[in-house]
Design an enzyme around this catalytic site. Sequence first.
Site, PDB file in Angstrom:
ATOM      1  N   ASN A  97       0.805  -1.029   0.068  1.00 22.89           N
ATOM      2  CA  ASN A  97       0.060  -0.052  -0.045  1.00 22.89           C
ATOM      3  C   ASN A  97       0.850   1.318  -0.049  1.00 22.89           C
ATOM      4  O   ASN A  97       1.575   1.389   1.242  1.00 22.89           O
ATOM      5  CB  ASN A  97      -1.046   0.059   1.262  1.00 22.89           C
ATOM      6  CG  ASN A  97      -1.850   1.396   1.334  1.00 22.89           C
ATOM      7  OD1 ASN A  97      -1.625   2.051   0.496  1.00 22.89           O
ATOM      8  ND2 ASN A  97      -2.699   1.060   2.194  1.00 22.89           N
TER       9      ASN A  97
ATOM     10  N   ALA B  30       0.326   4.230   0.326  1.00 20.90           N
ATOM     11  CA  ALA B  30       0.255   5.327   1.400  1.00 20.90           C
ATOM     12  C   ALA B  30       0.528   4.825   2.852  1.00 20.90           C
ATOM     13  O   ALA B  30       0.636   5.616   3.594  1.00 20.90           O
ATOM     14  CB  ALA B  30      -1.538   5.574   1.428  1.00 20.90           C
ATOM     15  N   CYS B  31       1.423   3.843   2.921  1.00 17.91           N
ATOM     16  CA  CYS B  31       1.520   3.323   4.361  1.00 17.91           C
ATOM     17  C   CYS B  31       3.208   3.224   4.511  1.00 17.91           C
ATOM     18  O   CYS B  31       3.816   2.573   3.561  1.00 17.91           O
ATOM     19  CB  CYS B  31       1.181   1.804   4.541  1.00 17.91           C
ATOM     20  SG  CYS B  31       1.776   0.676   5.896  1.00 17.91           S
ATOM     21  N   GLY B  32       3.457   3.869   5.566  1.00 17.73           N
ATOM     22  CA  GLY B  32       4.843   3.996   5.763  1.00 17.73           C
ATOM     23  C   GLY B  32       5.647   2.728   5.754  1.00 17.73           C
ATOM     24  O   GLY B  32       6.757   2.581   5.377  1.00 17.73           O
TER      25      GLY B  32
ATOM     26  N   ARG C  81       6.055   1.217   2.614  1.00 16.84           N
ATOM     27  CA  ARG C  81       7.196   1.660   1.808  1.00 16.84           C
ATOM     28  C   ARG C  81       8.557   1.391   2.270  1.00 16.84           C
ATOM     29  O   ARG C  81       9.487   1.102   1.705  1.00 16.84           O
ATOM     30  CB  ARG C  81       6.874   3.373   1.709  1.00 16.84           C
ATOM     31  CG  ARG C  81       5.695   3.967   1.169  1.00 16.84           C
ATOM     32  CD  ARG C  81       5.597   5.558   0.958  1.00 16.84           C
ATOM     33  NE  ARG C  81       5.898   6.078   2.138  1.00 16.84           N
ATOM     34  CZ  ARG C  81       4.747   6.582   2.826  1.00 16.84           C
ATOM     35  NH1 ARG C  81       3.572   6.332   2.481  1.00 16.84           N
ATOM     36  NH2 ARG C  81       5.072   7.176   4.087  1.00 16.84           N
TER      37      ARG C  81
END
Length: 142
Positions: free
Chosen positions: A8, A10-12, A15
């Site tokens: 995802n 948008a997920c740190g 990432r």
Amino acid sequence: MTTTIYHNPACGTSRNTLALLIHAGIEPVVIDYLKTPPSRDELVAMIEAAGLTVREALREKGTPYAELGLDDPSLGDEALLDAMLAHPILINRPFVITPLGTRLCRPSERLLEILPKDGFSSAFSKEDGEAVLDEQGRPMGR
């Protein structure tokens, strides 16, 4: 066998996990699971391979978990899987599959459990600056 990350962007944590894979010289298959969710069989296989229960693979934060009443302990695995497939945001992330195993990489350092031990030769830090690997590529604090 390839390495796959259910990601995802948008997920740190997701990432950071992807960045750690790339730092290891691995070009994974990146599946944005919100756009392309796993099939029921794939999801069950990932959860089992990671050694988790279905409930442990369920994400609560930032999801319709409470609205759907998924905190009800009487709900069985089939009902939880149905909810996860209907609302992929409920699938915790990131799941990573490598030739050495499958993990839900929360925290992202869990990835190190399923990568070759000699896969790193330099330092790596998370987006927030937290060091994961030292200058020789060794895990910090281990």
